[in-house]
Write an enzyme that holds these catalytic residues in place. Structure first.
Site, PDB file in Angstrom:
ATOM      1  N   ALA A  68       0.859  -1.187   0.000  1.00  0.00           N
ATOM      2  CA  ALA A  68       0.000   0.000   0.000  1.00  0.00           C
ATOM      3  C   ALA A  68       0.895   1.238   0.000  1.00  0.00           C
ATOM      4  O   ALA A  68       2.031   1.190   0.484  1.00  0.00           O
ATOM      5  CB  ALA A  68      -0.865  -0.006   1.250  1.00  0.00           C
ATOM      6  N   GLY A 112       0.643  -5.239   0.754  1.00  0.00           N
ATOM      7  CA  GLY A 112      -0.485  -5.426  -0.168  1.00  0.00           C
ATOM      8  C   GLY A 112      -0.055  -6.037  -1.493  1.00  0.00           C
ATOM      9  O   GLY A 112      -0.865  -6.682  -2.167  1.00  0.00           O
TER      10      GLY A 112
HETATM   11  N1  CO8 Z   1       4.554   3.315  -0.362  1.00  0.00           N
HETATM   12  C1  CO8 Z   1       4.951   4.523  -0.811  1.00  0.00           C
HETATM   13  N2  CO8 Z   1       6.147   4.722  -1.389  1.00  0.00           N
HETATM   14  C2  CO8 Z   1       6.975   3.659  -1.515  1.00  0.00           C
HETATM   15  C3  CO8 Z   1       6.619   2.376  -1.047  1.00  0.00           C
HETATM   16  C4  CO8 Z   1       5.332   2.216  -0.444  1.00  0.00           C
HETATM   17  N3  CO8 Z   1       4.877   1.040  -0.005  1.00  0.00           N
HETATM   18  N4  CO8 Z   1       7.640   1.541  -1.285  1.00  0.00           N
HETATM   19  C5  CO8 Z   1       8.601   2.264  -1.891  1.00  0.00           C
HETATM   20  N5  CO8 Z   1       8.213   3.553  -2.020  1.00  0.00           N
HETATM   21  C6  CO8 Z   1       8.948   4.663  -2.607  1.00  0.00           C
HETATM   22  C7  CO8 Z   1      10.060   5.166  -1.686  1.00  0.00           C
HETATM   23  O1  CO8 Z   1       9.528   6.038  -0.718  1.00  0.00           O
HETATM   24  C8  CO8 Z   1      10.985   5.831  -2.676  1.00  0.00           C
HETATM   25  O2  CO8 Z   1      10.451   7.089  -3.008  1.00  0.00           O
HETATM   26  P1  CO8 Z   1      11.460   8.370  -3.176  1.00  0.00           P
HETATM   27  O3  CO8 Z   1      12.320   8.010  -4.361  1.00  0.00           O
HETATM   28  O4  CO8 Z   1      10.520   9.493  -3.451  1.00  0.00           O
HETATM   29  O5  CO8 Z   1      12.233   8.468  -1.911  1.00  0.00           O
HETATM   30  C9  CO8 Z   1      10.884   4.942  -3.912  1.00  0.00           C
HETATM   31  O6  CO8 Z   1       9.660   4.200  -3.759  1.00  0.00           O
HETATM   32  C10 CO8 Z   1      12.011   3.957  -4.030  1.00  0.00           C
HETATM   33  O7  CO8 Z   1      12.091   3.243  -2.817  1.00  0.00           O
HETATM   34  P2  CO8 Z   1      13.434   3.145  -1.942  1.00  0.00           P
HETATM   35  O8  CO8 Z   1      14.325   4.321  -2.151  1.00  0.00           O
HETATM   36  O9  CO8 Z   1      13.040   2.843  -0.535  1.00  0.00           O
HETATM   37  O10 CO8 Z   1      14.131   1.874  -2.645  1.00  0.00           O
HETATM   38  P3  CO8 Z   1      15.010   0.749  -1.967  1.00  0.00           P
HETATM   39  O11 CO8 Z   1      15.495  -0.095  -3.091  1.00  0.00           O
HETATM   40  O12 CO8 Z   1      16.007   1.324  -1.024  1.00  0.00           O
HETATM   41  O13 CO8 Z   1      13.967  -0.096  -1.060  1.00  0.00           O
HETATM   42  C11 CO8 Z   1      11.894  -1.253  -0.602  1.00  0.00           C
HETATM   43  C12 CO8 Z   1      12.879  -0.742  -1.670  1.00  0.00           C
HETATM   44  C13 CO8 Z   1      12.550  -2.345   0.212  1.00  0.00           C
HETATM   45  C14 CO8 Z   1      10.694  -1.800  -1.340  1.00  0.00           C
HETATM   46  C15 CO8 Z   1      11.490  -0.088   0.345  1.00  0.00           C
HETATM   47  O14 CO8 Z   1      11.070   0.992  -0.455  1.00  0.00           O
HETATM   48  C16 CO8 Z   1      10.392  -0.438   1.302  1.00  0.00           C
HETATM   49  O15 CO8 Z   1      10.672  -1.022   2.338  1.00  0.00           O
HETATM   50  N6  CO8 Z   1       9.140  -0.052   0.984  1.00  0.00           N
HETATM   51  C17 CO8 Z   1       8.014  -0.224   1.884  1.00  0.00           C
HETATM   52  C18 CO8 Z   1       7.561  -1.658   1.944  1.00  0.00           C
HETATM   53  C19 CO8 Z   1       6.420  -1.830   2.914  1.00  0.00           C
HETATM   54  O16 CO8 Z   1       6.550  -1.612   4.105  1.00  0.00           O
HETATM   55  N7  CO8 Z   1       5.260  -2.269   2.378  1.00  0.00           N
HETATM   56  C20 CO8 Z   1       4.091  -2.538   3.174  1.00  0.00           C
HETATM   57  C21 CO8 Z   1       3.188  -1.357   3.177  1.00  0.00           C
HETATM   58  S1  CO8 Z   1       1.797  -1.562   4.278  1.00  0.00           S
HETATM   59  C22 CO8 Z   1       0.682  -2.459   3.360  1.00  0.00           C
HETATM   60  O17 CO8 Z   1       0.935  -2.853   2.258  1.00  0.00           O
HETATM   61  C23 CO8 Z   1      -0.648  -2.729   4.014  1.00  0.00           C
HETATM   62  C24 CO8 Z   1      -1.445  -3.719   3.182  1.00  0.00           C
HETATM   63  C25 CO8 Z   1      -2.889  -3.552   3.259  1.00  0.00           C
HETATM   64  C26 CO8 Z   1      -3.463  -2.489   2.365  1.00  0.00           C
HETATM   65  C27 CO8 Z   1      -3.410  -2.723   0.883  1.00  0.00           C
HETATM   66  C28 CO8 Z   1      -4.299  -1.777   0.128  1.00  0.00           C
HETATM   67  C29 CO8 Z   1      -3.830  -1.428  -1.265  1.00  0.00           C
END
Ligand code: CO8
Length: 261
Positions: A68, A112
């Protein structure tokens, strides 16, 4: 006009296969409401489209979907999510799709993203895929089926460990645990997935729909009820022209010509 958040292609090779791609590459295909709404519409229309028998969903090399959209979610209040029926509002569409859904997962399938892959009927993973339910690390819990579908797929021990620690797990771990059907080299992912989709699309559509429906019934019924449902559906195939054609073609040692009725 703004760019589509999910793109859709109806393929000619293989025929009867539609390919959906998440298209928010700058944020690892994070699933915001606008994307979810587009996906809902696309799934409804492909499910109703007689030219489409199998639907493939994918992301890009780096991310299937990283969950999400956390930046959007961070502002939501309890009133917002409860009153708007957050998640249920758009994602019931995926649950009601009758045609096979194949998730082609490369890169991150988190939160998600992992949960949507689990809503699909088959997950095929690239060897660079990373799965995870990291909600615990941001002070919440899986909300799109992770606590229910993950233990059904991999058992309690691994589901508990993965959801309680938020640790990402590899494609290979996912395959050993039974979450994914197959792991393939990343550069062969789409070739493999489309060959699988094409094979399924070449069979009788009503038989394919019945396989999906009966296997899904196994998760909702007792064994006795499930077996009875399967038996009735199996008997029901004898009313299909395609069953007559399929068996006749076998006896005549030729390829069947299914008419999907
Ligand atoms: N939401 C918003 N932005 C994101 C997300 C996310 N889930 N994941 C990555 N991004 C963005 C980053 O903020 C970053 O943006 P910016 O360039 O503007 O700083 C860009 O994508 C690239 O990401 P990273 O720089 O962090 O890239 P890395 O290679 O260092 O890391 C990861 C990649 C490991 C994927 C890392 O970005 C990460 O940990 N992301 C979050 C993962 C997470 O916690 N997901 C769970 C979210 S909660 C959820 O899904 C609840 C589910 C139920 C609801 C579903 C309804 C749709």
């Amino acid at each position: 006009m703004s760019e589509a958040l999910v793109t859709v292609e109806k393929l000619t090779q293989p025929a009867k296969v539609a390919l959906i791609r998440f298209n928010r590459p700058k944020v690892m295909n994070a699933l915001n409401d606008a994307l979810c709404k587009e996906l809902e519409g696309v799934l409804h229309s492909l499910d109703a489209d007689p030219e489409v028998h199998v639907i493939v969903v994918t992301g890009n090399e780096k991310a299937f979907a990283a969950g999400a959209d956390i930046a959007a979610m961070a502002e939501f209040t309890y009133g917002d999510v409860y009153n708007q029926n957050y998640i249920t509002k758009y994602w019931e569409a995926a649950r009601s799709v009758r045609k096979p859904l194949i998730a082609a997962v490369s890169g991150y399938a988190l939160g998600g993203g992992c949960e949507f892959a689990m809503m699909c009927d088959i997950i095929i993973a690239a060897d660079n895929a990373k799965f995870g339910q990291p909600e615990i690390t941001i002070g919440t819990i899986p909300g799109m089926g992770g606590t229910q579908r993950l233990p059904r797929a991999v058992g309690k021990a691994k589901a508990m460990e993965w959801c309680l620690t938020g640790r990402f797990f590899t494609a290979q771990e996912a395959e050993v645990a039974g979450l994914v059907a197959r792991v393939v080299p990343a550069d062969k992912l789409m070739e493999d997935v489309l060959a699988t989709a094409g094979k399924i699309a070449s069979y009788s559509l009503p038989a394919v729909l019945k396989v999906k429906e009966t296997i899904n019934a196994a998760f909702e019924t007792t064994l006795a009820q499930g077996l009875q449902f399967e038996r009735r559906e199996f008997h029901g195939t004898f009313a299909l022209e395609d069953q007559k054609e399929g068996m006749k073609a076998f006896v005549e040692k030729r390829a069947p010509q299914f008419k999907h009725r």
